[in-house]
Design an enzyme around this catalytic site. Structure first.
Site, PDB file in Angstrom:
ATOM      1  N   PRO A   1      76.651  -1.156  91.186  1.00 42.72           N
ATOM      2  CA  PRO A   1      77.360  -1.783  90.077  1.00 42.72           C
ATOM      3  C   PRO A   1      78.553  -0.987  89.567  1.00 42.72           C
ATOM      4  CG  PRO A   1      75.303  -0.808  89.327  1.00 42.72           C
ATOM      5  CD  PRO A   1      75.281  -0.757  90.825  1.00 42.72           C
ATOM      6  N   ASN A   2      79.575  -1.735  89.226  1.00 42.76           N
ATOM      7  CA  ASN A   2      80.808  -1.219  88.601  1.00 42.76           C
ATOM      8  C   ASN A   2      81.738  -0.506  89.576  1.00 42.76           C
ATOM      9  OD1 ASN A   2      80.312  -2.031  85.804  1.00 42.76           O
ATOM     10  ND2 ASN A   2      78.584  -0.623  85.929  1.00 42.76           N
TER      11      ASN A   2
ATOM     12  N   ARG B   1      88.455   1.917  86.221  1.00 45.07           N
ATOM     13  CA  ARG B   1      87.276   2.354  85.475  1.00 45.07           C
ATOM     14  C   ARG B   1      87.332   3.866  85.223  1.00 45.07           C
ATOM     15  NH1 ARG B   1      81.375   3.221  88.296  1.00 45.07           N
ATOM     16  NH2 ARG B   1      80.293   3.575  86.336  1.00 45.07           N
TER      17      ARG B   1
ATOM     18  N   TYR C   1      86.390   8.993  87.603  1.00 47.32           N
ATOM     19  CA  TYR C   1      86.236   8.465  88.968  1.00 47.32           C
ATOM     20  C   TYR C   1      87.525   8.461  89.785  1.00 47.32           C
ATOM     21  CZ  TYR C   1      81.742   7.019  87.086  1.00 47.32           C
ATOM     22  OH  TYR C   1      80.486   7.028  86.515  1.00 47.32           O
TER      23      TYR C   1
ATOM     24  N   ASN D   1      76.160   4.693  97.504  1.00 46.77           N
ATOM     25  CA  ASN D   1      76.483   5.027  96.118  1.00 46.77           C
ATOM     26  C   ASN D   1      75.887   3.917  95.260  1.00 46.77           C
ATOM     27  OD1 ASN D   1      77.394   5.630  93.594  1.00 46.77           O
ATOM     28  ND2 ASN D   1      79.521   5.991  94.192  1.00 46.77           N
TER      29      ASN D   1
ATOM     30  N   ALA E   1      74.686   3.324  88.701  1.00 44.48           N
ATOM     31  CA  ALA E   1      73.666   3.555  87.667  1.00 44.48           C
ATOM     32  C   ALA E   1      72.243   3.314  88.173  1.00 44.48           C
ATOM     33  CB  ALA E   1      73.952   2.672  86.457  1.00 44.48           C
TER      34      ALA E   1
ATOM     35  N   GLU F   1      72.979   9.880  99.942  1.00 48.54           N
ATOM     36  CA  GLU F   1      73.242   9.478  98.554  1.00 48.54           C
ATOM     37  C   GLU F   1      74.592  10.054  98.156  1.00 48.54           C
ATOM     38  OE1 GLU F   1      70.230  10.864  95.809  1.00 48.54           O
ATOM     39  OE2 GLU F   1      71.585  10.610  94.089  1.00 48.54           O
TER      40      GLU F   1
ATOM     41  N   HIS G   1      77.793  10.330  95.185  1.00 45.88           N
ATOM     42  CA  HIS G   1      78.375  10.107  93.858  1.00 45.88           C
ATOM     43  C   HIS G   1      79.784  10.671  93.840  1.00 45.88           C
ATOM     44  CE1 HIS G   1      74.505   8.815  92.545  1.00 45.88           C
ATOM     45  NE2 HIS G   1      73.989   9.906  93.099  1.00 45.88           N
TER      46      HIS G   1
ATOM     47  N   ARG H   1      77.159  15.944  83.946  1.00 43.73           N
ATOM     48  CA  ARG H   1      77.410  14.855  83.003  1.00 43.73           C
ATOM     49  C   ARG H   1      76.181  14.666  82.093  1.00 43.73           C
ATOM     50  NH1 ARG H   1      79.641   9.805  85.976  1.00 43.73           N
ATOM     51  NH2 ARG H   1      80.128   9.273  83.801  1.00 43.73           N
TER      52      ARG H   1
HETATM   53  C1  DQA Z   1      78.234   7.318  90.151  1.00 42.34           C
HETATM   54  C2  DQA Z   1      77.530   8.102  89.034  1.00 42.34           C
HETATM   55  C3  DQA Z   1      76.571   7.207  88.260  1.00 42.34           C
HETATM   56  O1  DQA Z   1      75.933   7.953  87.236  1.00 42.34           O
HETATM   57  C4  DQA Z   1      77.331   6.065  87.622  1.00 42.34           C
HETATM   58  O2  DQA Z   1      76.440   5.208  86.953  1.00 42.34           O
HETATM   59  C5  DQA Z   1      78.184   5.337  88.588  1.00 42.34           C
HETATM   60  C6  DQA Z   1      78.904   6.069  89.609  1.00 42.34           C
HETATM   61  C7  DQA Z   1      79.319   8.164  90.855  1.00 42.34           C
HETATM   62  O3  DQA Z   1      79.789   7.709  91.899  1.00 42.34           O
HETATM   63  O4  DQA Z   1      79.716   9.213  90.349  1.00 42.34           O
HETATM   64  O5  DQA Z   1      78.330   4.120  88.489  1.00 42.34           O
HETATM   65  O6  DQA Z   1      77.267   6.962  91.127  1.00 42.34           O
END
Ligand code: DQA
Length: 144
Positions: free
Chosen positions: A9-10, A17, A22, A73, A76, A97, A99, A106
């Site tokens: 998501p997002n 964003r 990011y 990725n 959340a 995994e 990020h 954070r």
């Molecule tokens: C994320 C880190 C997560 O905590 C966050 O909710 C994201 C992006 C990252 O790529 O740094 O949506 O996975």
């Protein structure tokens, strides 16, 4: 070898964003960079993004059935989705995994991942370059 790069998501909002967290690369630029890196490495790379948890779960089932390595990725969902963890646990091929941000420096709720103890490895904090590094690793180790 085909590698799936799955985004939760997002992540379609990359570029607009929270750019201070990011970066300024857009999601479509990220897709292009992954595809070009994959081609240079001799990989077939398919990049997907969803804001729907069940869709990601089904993509992980597809990867498990096809024996495909995955760069994940989960956004959340990383921090609380047991359904996603259970789906990722079914993969025999490597799962990385990923990020973009360094989740460990954070908020405390980002410092726990339901994935980290079942995946092959974790990349965090290297910006979108982390995806390219993950693909390089897959080119060398993705066959299992
Ligand atoms: C994320 C880190 C997560 O905590 C966050 O909710 C994201 C992006 C990252 O790529 O740094 O949506 O996975």
């Amino acid at each position: 070898m085909k590698v799936l790069v799955l985004n939760g998501p997002n992540l379609n909002r990359l570029g607009t964003r929270e750019p201070s967290v990011y970066g300024s690369t857009s999601y479509s630029e990220l897709v292009g960079r992954c595809e070009r890196e994959g081609a240079a490495l001799g990989l077939e790379v398919e990049v997907r993004q969803t804001n729907h948890e069940g869709e990601l779960v089904e993509w992980l089932h597809e990867a498990a059935d096809a024996g495909r390595p995955v760069v994940l990725n989960a956004g959340a969902w990383t921090h609380y989705s047991i359904a996603m963890r259970d789906a990722a646990s079914q993969l025999a091929a490597p799962v990385l995994e990923l990020h973009i941000s360094n989740v460990h420096k954070r908020e405390s709720f980002r410092q726990h991942s339901v994935l980290s103890d079942i995946v092959t490895g974790v990349i965090a904090g290297l910006g979108v370059d982390g995806y390219l590094l993950a693909l390089r690793w897959m080119a060398e180790h993705g066959e299992y």
